[in-house]
Design a protein around this motif. Structure first.
Motif, PDB file in Angstrom:
ATOM      1  N   GLN A   1    -112.914 -31.365 -19.568  1.00 24.98           N
ATOM      2  CA  GLN A   1    -113.953 -32.403 -19.419  1.00 24.98           C
ATOM      3  C   GLN A   1    -114.392 -31.005 -18.949  1.00 24.98           C
ATOM      4  O   GLN A   1    -115.832 -31.395 -19.116  1.00 24.98           O
ATOM      5  CB  GLN A   1    -113.145 -33.012 -18.172  1.00 24.98           C
ATOM      6  CG  GLN A   1    -114.198 -33.804 -17.311  1.00 24.98           C
ATOM      7  CD  GLN A   1    -113.584 -34.270 -16.008  1.00 24.98           C
ATOM      8  OE1 GLN A   1    -112.121 -34.623 -15.522  1.00 24.98           O
ATOM      9  NE2 GLN A   1    -113.915 -35.440 -15.330  1.00 24.98           N
TER      10      GLN A   1
ATOM     11  N   PHE B   1    -109.693 -39.934 -26.956  1.00 25.48           N
ATOM     12  CA  PHE B   1    -109.037 -38.835 -26.490  1.00 25.48           C
ATOM     13  C   PHE B   1    -107.780 -40.000 -25.749  1.00 25.48           C
ATOM     14  O   PHE B   1    -108.058 -40.872 -24.867  1.00 25.48           O
ATOM     15  CB  PHE B   1    -109.467 -38.302 -25.537  1.00 25.48           C
ATOM     16  CG  PHE B   1    -108.357 -37.282 -24.965  1.00 25.48           C
ATOM     17  CD1 PHE B   1    -108.079 -35.815 -24.970  1.00 25.48           C
ATOM     18  CD2 PHE B   1    -107.848 -37.787 -23.298  1.00 25.48           C
ATOM     19  CE1 PHE B   1    -107.056 -34.969 -24.397  1.00 25.48           C
ATOM     20  CE2 PHE B   1    -106.348 -37.001 -23.103  1.00 25.48           C
ATOM     21  CZ  PHE B   1    -106.154 -35.477 -23.642  1.00 25.48           C
TER      22      PHE B   1
ATOM     23  N   VAL C   1    -108.389 -28.648 -29.048  1.00 22.80           N
ATOM     24  CA  VAL C   1    -106.772 -29.476 -28.158  1.00 22.80           C
ATOM     25  C   VAL C   1    -105.708 -28.526 -28.190  1.00 22.80           C
ATOM     26  O   VAL C   1    -105.467 -28.271 -27.818  1.00 22.80           O
ATOM     27  CB  VAL C   1    -107.193 -30.838 -28.377  1.00 22.80           C
ATOM     28  CG1 VAL C   1    -106.037 -31.654 -27.372  1.00 22.80           C
ATOM     29  CG2 VAL C   1    -108.429 -31.124 -28.033  1.00 22.80           C
TER      30      VAL C   1
ATOM     31  N   LEU D   1    -113.487 -38.028 -20.931  1.00 25.95           N
ATOM     32  CA  LEU D   1    -112.924 -37.044 -21.792  1.00 25.95           C
ATOM     33  C   LEU D   1    -113.515 -36.801 -22.959  1.00 25.95           C
ATOM     34  O   LEU D   1    -114.084 -38.533 -23.176  1.00 25.95           O
ATOM     35  CB  LEU D   1    -111.570 -36.448 -21.732  1.00 25.95           C
ATOM     36  CG  LEU D   1    -110.727 -36.922 -20.315  1.00 25.95           C
ATOM     37  CD1 LEU D   1    -109.251 -37.337 -21.117  1.00 25.95           C
ATOM     38  CD2 LEU D   1    -111.108 -35.322 -20.305  1.00 25.95           C
TER      39      LEU D   1
ATOM     40  N   GLU E   1    -104.024 -39.213 -23.855  1.00 25.40           N
ATOM     41  CA  GLU E   1    -103.419 -39.273 -23.152  1.00 25.40           C
ATOM     42  C   GLU E   1    -101.931 -38.988 -23.665  1.00 25.40           C
ATOM     43  O   GLU E   1    -100.981 -38.054 -24.568  1.00 25.40           O
ATOM     44  CB  GLU E   1    -103.179 -39.082 -22.179  1.00 25.40           C
ATOM     45  CG  GLU E   1    -102.654 -38.090 -21.126  1.00 25.40           C
ATOM     46  CD  GLU E   1    -102.178 -38.283 -19.681  1.00 25.40           C
ATOM     47  OE1 GLU E   1    -101.443 -37.793 -18.348  1.00 25.40           O
ATOM     48  OE2 GLU E   1    -103.532 -38.873 -19.139  1.00 25.40           O
TER      49      GLU E   1
ATOM     50  N   LYS F   1    -106.265 -31.734 -19.427  1.00 21.50           N
ATOM     51  CA  LYS F   1    -107.490 -32.868 -19.553  1.00 21.50           C
ATOM     52  C   LYS F   1    -108.943 -31.610 -18.311  1.00 21.50           C
ATOM     53  O   LYS F   1    -110.065 -32.408 -18.733  1.00 21.50           O
ATOM     54  CB  LYS F   1    -107.101 -34.314 -18.676  1.00 21.50           C
ATOM     55  CG  LYS F   1    -106.038 -34.818 -19.777  1.00 21.50           C
ATOM     56  CD  LYS F   1    -105.052 -35.715 -19.011  1.00 21.50           C
ATOM     57  CE  LYS F   1    -106.024 -36.710 -17.667  1.00 21.50           C
ATOM     58  NZ  LYS F   1    -104.706 -37.631 -17.251  1.00 21.50           N
ATOM     59  N   LYS F   2    -108.637 -30.891 -17.920  1.00 22.26           N
ATOM     60  CA  LYS F   2    -109.528 -30.151 -16.759  1.00 22.26           C
ATOM     61  C   LYS F   2    -110.780 -29.493 -17.237  1.00 22.26           C
ATOM     62  O   LYS F   2    -111.370 -29.613 -17.308  1.00 22.26           O
ATOM     63  CB  LYS F   2    -108.972 -29.826 -15.353  1.00 22.26           C
ATOM     64  CG  LYS F   2    -108.285 -31.061 -14.939  1.00 22.26           C
ATOM     65  CD  LYS F   2    -107.872 -30.602 -13.042  1.00 22.26           C
ATOM     66  CE  LYS F   2    -107.502 -31.258 -12.092  1.00 22.26           C
ATOM     67  NZ  LYS F   2    -106.766 -30.945 -11.345  1.00 22.26           N
TER      68      LYS F   2
ATOM     69  N   GLU G   1    -102.406 -31.779 -17.057  1.00 20.73           N
ATOM     70  CA  GLU G   1    -103.469 -32.513 -16.469  1.00 20.73           C
ATOM     71  C   GLU G   1    -104.368 -30.967 -16.503  1.00 20.73           C
ATOM     72  O   GLU G   1    -105.629 -31.415 -16.184  1.00 20.73           O
ATOM     73  CB  GLU G   1    -103.352 -32.277 -14.362  1.00 20.73           C
ATOM     74  CG  GLU G   1    -102.833 -34.161 -13.916  1.00 20.73           C
ATOM     75  CD  GLU G   1    -103.744 -35.035 -14.650  1.00 20.73           C
ATOM     76  OE1 GLU G   1    -104.907 -35.474 -14.476  1.00 20.73           O
ATOM     77  OE2 GLU G   1    -102.946 -35.778 -15.211  1.00 20.73           O
TER      78      GLU G   1
END
Length: 165
Positions: free
Chosen positions: A96, A61, A108, A48, A63, A92-93, A89
């Motif tokens: 990415q 990053f 973010v 990430l 989580e 995060k995807k 998730e």
């Protein structure tokens, strides 16, 4: 894969199974030399981007930090943990998929805002009040009116028709 018992370079896979919901693969192996069996795990190396804070500081990053912020906004709200996990998730995807080494913290925050907006309107307003630094009642009112307008648009949208095609 090198044998963990004798160090021989050749092993073969006896069995492969997906574990952790498909996030990794468990492989049962056997050494071709000493016939010792052992288990290995394959996990995707997900990288990430680093987060660039508003003051220019850069950090990895985290989580746990993302989850804590969302959970603070969702405290005492009727949202299933599974839905929260799915939203994290997806964030995060999305990060990415940007294929960037660094991402502004604002990006973010925007992703979190979008996720909370779809999960729970009260949590969205809670998060927005801190994230957007609401300093008066008018800022709250404007955010709530924005939510009401979105709800009105989706509820009052005309049905899609195939006529005229």
């Amino acid at each position: 894969m090198q044998c963990i018992g004798c160090g021989h370079a050749e092993t073969h896979v006896i069995d492969s199974r997906m574990v952790e919901g498909g996030a990794s693969i468990r492989r049962r192996r056997e050494c071709l030399s000493c016939h010792q069996r052992f288990t290995t795990y394959e996990v995707a190396d997900i990288r990430l981007p680093r987060i660039v804070k508003s003051d220019g500081a850069r950090q990895s990053f985290n989580e746990d930090k993302l989850r804590a912020g969302m959970m603070r906004a969702l405290e005492k709200r009727p949202v299933a943990t599974k839905k929260i996990d799915e939203a994290i998730e997806q964030i995060k995807k999305n990060l990415q998929a940007l294929s960037l080494k660094e991402v502004p913290a604002r990006r973010v925050g925007d992703l979190v805002m979008a996720a909370l907006r779809s999960l729970d309107q009260v949590a969205y307003i809670r998060f927005a009040s801190v994230y957007l630094s609401f300093d008066n009642v008018e800022a709250f009112r404007a955010a709530i009116e924005g939510l009401n307008q979105d709800v009105g648009r989706t509820e009052l949208a005309p049905p899609i028709s195939d006529q005229g095609r």
